[in-house]
Design an enzyme around this catalytic site. Structure first.
Site, PDB file in Angstrom:
ATOM      1  N   CYS A   9       0.852  -1.228  -0.286  1.00  0.00           N
ATOM      2  CA  CYS A   9       0.025  -0.005   0.060  1.00  0.00           C
ATOM      3  C   CYS A   9       0.766   1.213   0.218  1.00  0.00           C
ATOM      4  O   CYS A   9       2.110   1.161  -0.350  1.00  0.00           O
ATOM      5  CB  CYS A   9      -0.882  -0.089   1.243  1.00  0.00           C
ATOM      6  SG  CYS A   9      -0.227   0.194   2.846  1.00  0.00           S
ATOM      7  N   ARG A  15      -3.444  -0.615   5.302  1.00  0.00           N
ATOM      8  CA  ARG A  15      -4.034  -1.950   4.503  1.00  0.00           C
ATOM      9  C   ARG A  15      -3.169  -2.918   4.130  1.00  0.00           C
ATOM     10  O   ARG A  15      -3.344  -4.157   4.164  1.00  0.00           O
ATOM     11  CB  ARG A  15      -4.207  -1.070   3.051  1.00  0.00           C
ATOM     12  CG  ARG A  15      -5.483  -0.150   3.393  1.00  0.00           C
ATOM     13  CD  ARG A  15      -5.649   0.661   2.078  1.00  0.00           C
ATOM     14  NE  ARG A  15      -4.509   1.676   1.615  1.00  0.00           N
ATOM     15  CZ  ARG A  15      -4.355   1.999   0.285  1.00  0.00           C
ATOM     16  NH1 ARG A  15      -5.322   1.843  -0.595  1.00  0.00           N
ATOM     17  NH2 ARG A  15      -3.355   2.650   0.118  1.00  0.00           N
ATOM     18  N   ASP A 120      -8.027   3.666   1.858  1.00  0.00           N
ATOM     19  CA  ASP A 120      -7.017   3.659   2.797  1.00  0.00           C
ATOM     20  C   ASP A 120      -7.724   4.396   4.267  1.00  0.00           C
ATOM     21  O   ASP A 120      -8.185   5.352   4.268  1.00  0.00           O
ATOM     22  CB  ASP A 120      -5.968   4.745   2.367  1.00  0.00           C
ATOM     23  CG  ASP A 120      -4.832   4.738   3.358  1.00  0.00           C
ATOM     24  OD1 ASP A 120      -4.966   4.335   4.413  1.00  0.00           O
ATOM     25  OD2 ASP A 120      -3.791   5.363   2.806  1.00  0.00           O
TER      26      ASP A 120
END
Length: 147
Positions: A9, A15, A120
């Site tokens: 990420c 994440r 996110d």
């Protein structure tokens, strides 16, 4: 057959460590890691609210530390999984000439969700929603790898 999978990420504090944690709980025999396309959080543990949301699901992320994605990761892993299109684009800019390592979006493995990326939660603050999507996609990824 064991797999070597890298989850990527932006900062490697929400994440991708969550995806790594969910996947390794599902397939502990596979080799997993996570990384960020930025270097902002190198050495930091996953973000506290993400750790708490994961821990509520009995997923422990406390041993993970952020690192930056590097070109050598194409050699170290069989599959590189990005959380959104920008992650994929940033990953691809580092692809060495001749590398055939597969790079996919995590949400490719959960078409039933209709999601085209994992939002996110550092910005959305929806840690549970991100984990719901990650868990669905990891289930699909695991099934894909077993096929």
């Amino acid at each position: 057959m064991t797999h070597r999978i890298l989850f990527v990420c932006l900062g490697n504090i929400c994440r991708s460590p969550a995806a790594e944690g969910v996947f390794r709980a599902r397939a502990p025999h596979d080799t997993t890691d996570s990384a960020g396309t930025s270097g902002w959080h190198i050495g930091d543990p996953p973000y506290g609210p993400m750790q708490a949301a994961a821990q509520a699901r009995e997923i422990d992320l406390s041993d993970l530390r952020a690192r930056q994605f590097v070109a050598e990761d194409f050699d170290r892993f069989d599959l590189i999984i990005g959380m959104d299109a920008e992650n994929i684009a940033n990953i691809e800019t580092l692809r060495p000439s001749g590398s055939t390592t597969a790079v996919r979006l995590l949400t490719d493995f959960a078409p039933e969700t209709g999601a085209d990326h994992v939002p996110d939660p550092y910005y959305t603050r929806d840690f549970d929603g991100a984990l719901d999507l990650i868990e669905a996609a990891v289930e699909g990824l695991h099934a894909h790898l077993q096929a």
